[in-house]
Write a protein that holds these residues in place. Structure first.
Motif, short mmCIF file in Angstrom:
data_model
loop_
_atom_site.label_atom_id
_atom_site.label_comp_id
_atom_site.label_asym_id
_atom_site.label_seq_id
_atom_site.Cartn_x
_atom_site.Cartn_y
_atom_site.Cartn_z
N GLN A 142 0.81 -1.22 0.00
CA GLN A 142 0.00 0.00 0.00
C GLN A 142 0.85 1.27 0.00
O GLN A 142 0.49 2.26 -0.65
N THR A 143 1.96 1.27 0.72
CA THR A 143 2.81 2.46 0.71
C THR A 143 3.43 2.68 -0.66
O THR A 143 3.52 3.81 -1.14
N VAL A 144 3.84 1.59 -1.31
CA VAL A 144 4.42 1.72 -2.65
C VAL A 144 3.35 2.17 -3.66
O VAL A 144 3.59 3.04 -4.50
N LYS A 145 2.16 1.60 -3.54
CA LYS A 145 1.07 2.04 -4.42
C LYS A 145 0.74 3.52 -4.16
O LYS A 145 0.42 4.27 -5.10
N GLY A 146 0.80 3.93 -2.91
CA GLY A 146 0.54 5.32 -2.58
C GLY A 146 1.58 6.25 -3.18
O GLY A 146 1.25 7.34 -3.67
N MET A 147 2.84 5.84 -3.16
CA MET A 147 3.90 6.64 -3.80
C MET A 147 3.67 6.72 -5.31
O MET A 147 3.86 7.77 -5.93
N LYS A 148 3.28 5.60 -5.90
CA LYS A 148 3.02 5.58 -7.34
C LYS A 148 1.87 6.52 -7.70
O LYS A 148 1.91 7.21 -8.73
N ALA A 149 0.85 6.58 -6.84
CA ALA A 149 -0.27 7.49 -7.09
C ALA A 149 0.18 8.94 -7.02
O ALA A 149 -0.31 9.80 -7.76
N ALA A 150 1.13 9.22 -6.13
CA ALA A 150 1.65 10.59 -6.00
C ALA A 150 2.60 10.94 -7.13
O ALA A 150 2.67 12.10 -7.55
N PHE A 151 3.32 9.94 -7.63
CA PHE A 151 4.31 10.16 -8.70
C PHE A 151 4.04 9.18 -9.84
O PHE A 151 4.83 8.26 -10.09
N ASP A 153 4.34 9.19 -12.97
CA ASP A 153 5.28 9.11 -14.09
C ASP A 153 6.63 8.53 -13.68
O ASP A 153 7.53 8.41 -14.53
N LYS A 154 6.78 8.20 -12.41
CA LYS A 154 8.06 7.68 -11.92
C LYS A 154 8.07 6.15 -11.90
O LYS A 154 7.09 5.51 -11.55
N THR A 155 9.21 5.59 -12.29
CA THR A 155 9.42 4.15 -12.20
C THR A 155 10.01 3.82 -10.84
O THR A 155 11.01 4.43 -10.44
N GLU A 245 18.00 1.87 -13.69
CA GLU A 245 16.78 1.36 -14.31
C GLU A 245 15.50 2.03 -13.83
O GLU A 245 14.46 1.91 -14.48
N VAL A 246 15.55 2.71 -12.66
CA VAL A 246 14.32 3.28 -12.09
C VAL A 246 14.56 4.74 -11.72
O VAL A 246 15.69 5.22 -11.68
#
Length: 334
Positions: A142-151, A153-155, A245-246
């Motif tokens: 959930q924390t990683v998904k939350g970061m992805k929602a905030a960013f 365009d970021k890998t 890579e990210v």
């Protein structure tokens, strides 16, 4: 707390009476509760702490939901000054944002709350480094998904310190602490080749999990191999590869990576794991990497700990070790 708008987070149930006008600061004097009036006005913290007190999603019986509270209570046992590095952490500004609100019975609602809080924290504190204190390992998805929602365009890449792959079938296990990496891979938030697992050892990962790791191209190095090439060297190599890579790296530290002799307060503690000095050395390397943008510490159960709270104190030491390296490398490097 107005600083969060409508994010599902609340003040911690325990906080210290702080004394900041003394020469010898304890960690309990240093960390500022954001719900205090003056702290509430600041959004420019170097580091922010978030408690995620969830353990109903644990495969084994766990009191990991109690750890954020015990983590805070341990702060008076530690100075902000690190004699090994001759460095004082008071040079960092750090805020305790409180605990994510958990639903009493609905695990999925609790997971949504963790996701939403992490998204809000990334947006509201864009220059701050978030440290999430679990809770069981299910919170990481959930924390990683939350970061992805905030960013979006970021890998995102993941560096995982763990005894387990956490790739169990979501069809059989659902969103438990045995499936956080599998959850992220299945929805494409993270690619398998961007997951580096360090710390696997012994007899604790079934062949089906190794098969899943190979299918998803998860990168893993067993602890025996790590010791042959050196833990600092291994961590540095993984971070360097991920950086190519990210866009950003998320680090997750499951304290069950430690040998049971060093971490009795862990539901899935095992023999043959890392020593504390090895984990501290690894986290010192992690702190140097500018691509690392968030970290969590999970699966510490104070109710199973030794009377002296050895596992709680070890984890607090690990957090402070990471922050020492973070401070020296990122704030004092120029």
């Amino acid at each position: 707390m107005s600083i969060y708008n409508n994010a599902p987070i609340k003040p911690a149930k325990f906080s210290w009476s702080r004394n900041q006008n003394i020469e010898d600061l304890k960690v309990s004097d240093w960390v500022q509760p954001v719900w205090e009036t003056e702290a509430n006005k600041n959004t420019d913290w170097d580091v922010v702490l978030i408690g995620a007190p969830l353990s109903r999603s644990s495969i084994s019986v766990s009191g990991a939901s109690e750890f954020p509270d015990y983590f805070r209570r341990s702060w008076d046992k530690f100075s902000t000054y690190n004699i090994d590095e001759d460095l004082d952490l008071r040079a960092l500004s750090i805020a305790d944002l409180g605990d994510v609100m958990m639903h009493y019975t609905e695990i999925l609602q609790s997971h949504r709350n963790i996701h939403d809080v992490m998204t809000e924290v990334c947006r509201r504190f864009p220059t701050s480094f978030p440290i999430t204190i679990g809770g069981d390992h299910s919170i990481t998805a959930q924390t990683v998904k939350g970061m992805k929602a905030a960013f979006p365009d970021k890998t995102i890449g993941i560096l995982q310190f763990d005894t387990h792959l956490d790739l169990r079938s979501t069809e059989e296990h659902g969103p438990t602490n045995g499936t956080p990496i599998r959850q992220l891979l299945e929805v494409g938030v993270v690619k398998g080749r961007h997951v580096h697992n360090l710390g696997l050892h012994g007899f604790f990962n079934a062949p089906s999990l190794i098969k899943a790791a190979k299918i998803y191209e998860v990168q893993y190095i067993p602890l025996g191999h790590i010791r042959k090439q050196g833990i600092r060297e291994t961590v540095t190599a993984s971070l360097e590869k991920l950086q190519k890579e990210v866009d950003l790296i998320y680090v997750t530290v499951d304290i069950d990576v430690l040998d049971i002799a060093y971490a009795q307060g862990v539901p899935a503690s095992t023999p043959g794991g890392m020593r504390t000095d090895e984990l501290f050395a690894a986290l010192s390397e992690v702190g140097k990497c500018s691509a690392v943008k968030a970290i969590d510490f999970v699966c510490i159960d104070p109710t199973k700990d030794t009377p002296a709270m050895a596992t709680v104190k070890t984890t607090t030491y690990a957090v402070l070790t990471f922050l020492t390296s973070y401070l020296r490398s990122r704030k004092f490097s120029s």
